[in-house]
Scaffold this active site. Structure first.
Site, PDB file in Angstrom:
ATOM      1  N   HIS A 263       0.836  -1.207   0.000  1.00 28.05           N
ATOM      2  CA  HIS A 263       0.000   0.000   0.000  1.00 28.05           C
ATOM      3  C   HIS A 263       0.873   1.261   0.000  1.00 28.05           C
ATOM      4  O   HIS A 263       0.747   2.125  -0.865  1.00 28.05           O
ATOM      5  CB  HIS A 263      -0.917  -0.019   1.225  1.00 28.05           C
ATOM      6  CG  HIS A 263      -1.844   1.164   1.314  1.00 28.05           C
ATOM      7  ND1 HIS A 263      -3.161   1.108   0.938  1.00 28.05           N
ATOM      8  CD2 HIS A 263      -1.645   2.444   1.728  1.00 28.05           C
ATOM      9  CE1 HIS A 263      -3.736   2.292   1.104  1.00 28.05           C
ATOM     10  NE2 HIS A 263      -2.829   3.120   1.600  1.00 28.05           N
ATOM     11  N   GLU A 264       1.769   1.332   0.968  1.00 27.78           N
ATOM     12  CA  GLU A 264       2.619   2.525   1.061  1.00 27.78           C
ATOM     13  C   GLU A 264       3.575   2.597  -0.128  1.00 27.78           C
ATOM     14  O   GLU A 264       3.904   3.683  -0.594  1.00 27.78           O
ATOM     15  CB  GLU A 264       3.385   2.542   2.394  1.00 27.78           C
ATOM     16  CG  GLU A 264       2.500   2.531   3.655  1.00 27.78           C
ATOM     17  CD  GLU A 264       1.402   3.595   3.681  1.00 27.78           C
ATOM     18  OE1 GLU A 264       1.594   4.676   3.079  1.00 27.78           O
ATOM     19  OE2 GLU A 264       0.336   3.337   4.289  1.00 27.78           O
ATOM     20  N   HIS A 267       1.814   4.422  -2.789  1.00 28.38           N
ATOM     21  CA  HIS A 267       1.899   5.870  -2.551  1.00 28.38           C
ATOM     22  C   HIS A 267       3.293   6.376  -2.917  1.00 28.38           C
ATOM     23  O   HIS A 267       3.453   7.421  -3.536  1.00 28.38           O
ATOM     24  CB  HIS A 267       1.664   6.188  -1.063  1.00 28.38           C
ATOM     25  CG  HIS A 267       0.225   6.163  -0.628  1.00 28.38           C
ATOM     26  ND1 HIS A 267      -0.753   6.897  -1.235  1.00 28.38           N
ATOM     27  CD2 HIS A 267      -0.386   5.515   0.404  1.00 28.38           C
ATOM     28  CE1 HIS A 267      -1.923   6.703  -0.600  1.00 28.38           C
ATOM     29  NE2 HIS A 267      -1.731   5.854   0.394  1.00 28.38           N
ATOM     30  N   GLU A 293      -4.671   7.848  -3.119  1.00 26.19           N
ATOM     31  CA  GLU A 293      -5.156   6.567  -2.604  1.00 26.19           C
ATOM     32  C   GLU A 293      -5.432   5.579  -3.746  1.00 26.19           C
ATOM     33  O   GLU A 293      -5.330   4.364  -3.558  1.00 26.19           O
ATOM     34  CB  GLU A 293      -6.411   6.808  -1.756  1.00 26.19           C
ATOM     35  CG  GLU A 293      -6.831   5.655  -0.870  1.00 26.19           C
ATOM     36  CD  GLU A 293      -5.866   5.341   0.283  1.00 26.19           C
ATOM     37  OE1 GLU A 293      -4.877   6.067   0.480  1.00 26.19           O
ATOM     38  OE2 GLU A 293      -6.126   4.345   0.980  1.00 26.19           O
TER      39      GLU A 293
HETATM   40 ZN    ZN Z   1      -3.211   5.211   1.759  1.00 25.85          ZN
END
Ligand code: ZN
Length: 499
Positions: A263-264, A267, A293
């Site tokens: 997830h990160e 980003h 996101e």
């Molecule tokens: Zn996030």
């Protein structure tokens, strides 16, 4: 030949960004390394630097430069855009009187302390007066910022530019109906995967190495970034060439760290993907939290919870954990990663239930800001909606309406961006599969080069040149909508749970 005014504006913005990067580094340190007793001094340092940054940016020289540059027809397209974007930020930053900003900031600090206590004591009454103040101030803020339609639009604008309550309502109500129906059918299917194999010890170092391996495979540049541990995983950047991510390791469940890192990492790849020519300018920034996101959720769920991904990485994980996984098939890993289970906590939610948590919060926030709901009535409404959407009884407010930090931070209008991220991600993937039909074969080989190249060109390198909805339209040919996400969910989980 750039004008003197333009060069002066770039220099001023660059210096503001330098201060903001220092703020970011101090905040990163606070979450990652700072000893607990350092907190009060760190709070002062951050407040001082924030005031310096605000003053540097909102000074009247900046306004004068922008006035002169606003009419300059000799600027290039990029320079014109940069001036427009700076004007947008400048107008928003100067619309709130300093006395209001100061008051809001003080009330937020008090509300945060009250929230921590109230959550610990499971006592909503302890937080209610503070939340009432935050809601009142948020309404005042909406009036000061100005809006058309719902006053909630003024708050939403801070997080998802151009998005409105009127646009979100029909999208969210369709999601709520079809996702809660899907969750009901999954529960009734009686085909919950057996995840007993997870109940064992998972070595910390082996988990760490696995997450680094995945980040590297994704294309995250560890020479221009790093991973550390923190309680709540996050991504932060101080420059195009210094973008950092964090993860959280749970020795009882390796998938927490794996999913947090992916997830990160998503980003982080967005932040590492801005154009080098936009470095230290306002164009080399994320356009909105929803688009940000979309990048993390695309990697984490659409890719990182796909069957081809686990056909490949279950083998790699088995090399790291030969004992734990010796009798677990790749298919069992894939099914375990995609187990659907309604939860009280948003942070524990799976793909099928996550948006339902967000929609509940959105509906409560809009009702508060539009004046249809009193703060005192939040706990009751929360319980009713959890029952309606997820079929769950909420035993207490600590596991109900007190669970999130957002309201104590004054961040009303933030929640919808989580769901928008999911929707945009599914829309991007739909288009991606048209442009790159071999995507799943590549993912199944642990090869993400084609995917990353596409994201770079279509999303990352755009930076702030387009508005969120405009970007989605330009990339996919469609307006933001729930269609692609619902199709994806119903197909994937229909197959997984034999619906
Ligand atoms: Zn996030």
């Amino acid at each position: 030949m750039p004008s003197e005014d333009y060069a002066a504006l770039l220099e001023r913005i660059g210096r503001v960004k330098d201060v903001n990067s220092a703020i970011g580094l101090l905040s990163w340190d606070q979450e990652v390394y700072m000893p607990p007793k350092g907190a009060p001094a760190r709070g002062q340092q951050l407040a001082t630097l924030s005031a310096i940054s605000h003053r540097m940016f909102t000074g009247k020289e900046v306004g004068e430069l922008l006035d002169r540059l606003g009419g300059d027809t000799s600027l290039s397209a990029d320079a014109t855009k940069l001036v427009e974007e700076t004007r947008y930020d400048y107008d928003r930053a100067t619309r709130l009187p300093e006395s209001f900003v100061q008051k809001f900031s003080e009330e937020r600090s008090k509300a945060y302390e009250a929230w921590v206590r109230a959550k610990g004591e499971n006592n909503f009454e302890g937080f209610r007066p503070n939340l009432e103040t935050i809601v009142d101030l948020s309404k005042q803020k909406a009036d000061l910022m100005g809006y058309e339609g719902s006053p909630y639009n003024a708050l939403l604008e801070d997080y998802e530019r151009g998005m409105t309550t009127e646009q979100l309502r029909p999208i969210f109500s369709e999601l709520a109906e079809r996702q809660s129906n899907l969750v009901e059918r999954i529960a009734a299917s009686g085909r919950a995967p057996d995840t007993a194999w997870l109940d064992t010890e998972w070595d910390r170092d082996a988990q760490w190495d696995f997450t680094i391996r995945i980040l590297r495979d994704m294309g995250y540049d560890l020479e221009a970034g790093r991973q550390d541990e923190s309680v709540h995983p996050f991504t932060t950047d101080f420059d195009l060439y210094d973008v950092r991510v964090t993860t959280r390791i749970n020795t009882n469940n390796p998938f927490e760290a794996i999913m947090a890192s992916i997830h990160e990492g998503g980003h982080g790849l967005y932040e590492q993907g801005f154009l080098a020519s936009d470095q230290r300018t306002i164009l080399g920034e994320a356009i909105s939290l929803g688009i940000h996101e979309s990048q993390s959720r695309l990697w984490e769920t659409l890719i990182g919870q796909s069957r081809p991904f686990w056909e490949h990485y279950a083998e790699v994980l088995r090399q790291a954990f030969p004992e734990q996984l010796k009798n677990v098939s790749n298919d069992a890993v894939y099914r375990g990663v995609n187990k659907v289970q309604p939860t009280l906590r948003r942070l524990d939610a799976d793909e099928c239930t996550y948006n339902l948590h967000i929609i509940l919060r959105f509906e409560i926030e809009v009702a508060l800001i539009e004046g249809d709901l009193k703060v005192a009535d939040i706990p009751g409404l929360w319980k009713a909606k959890m029952k309606q959407y997820l079929g769950l009884d909420v035993p207490d407010d600590a596991r109900g309406c007190l669970q999130d930090i957002h309201w104590s931070h004054g961040s009303i209008g933030y929640f919808p961006t989580y769901t928008l991220g999911n929707l945009y991600a599914a829309q991007f993937l739909e288009k991606l599969l048209e442009d790159l039909p071999t995507l799943w074969e590549e993912v199944g080989a642990g090869n993400f080069a084609g995917l990353l190249t596409w994201l770079r060109a279509k999303v990352h390198q755009v930076g702030r040149r387009k508005q969120p909805a405009e970007l989605v339209r330009d990339v996919t040919g469609k307006d933001p909508s729930s269609e692609a996400y619902l199709d994806y969910l119903e197909k994937k989980y229909g197959e997984l749970y034999d619906l």
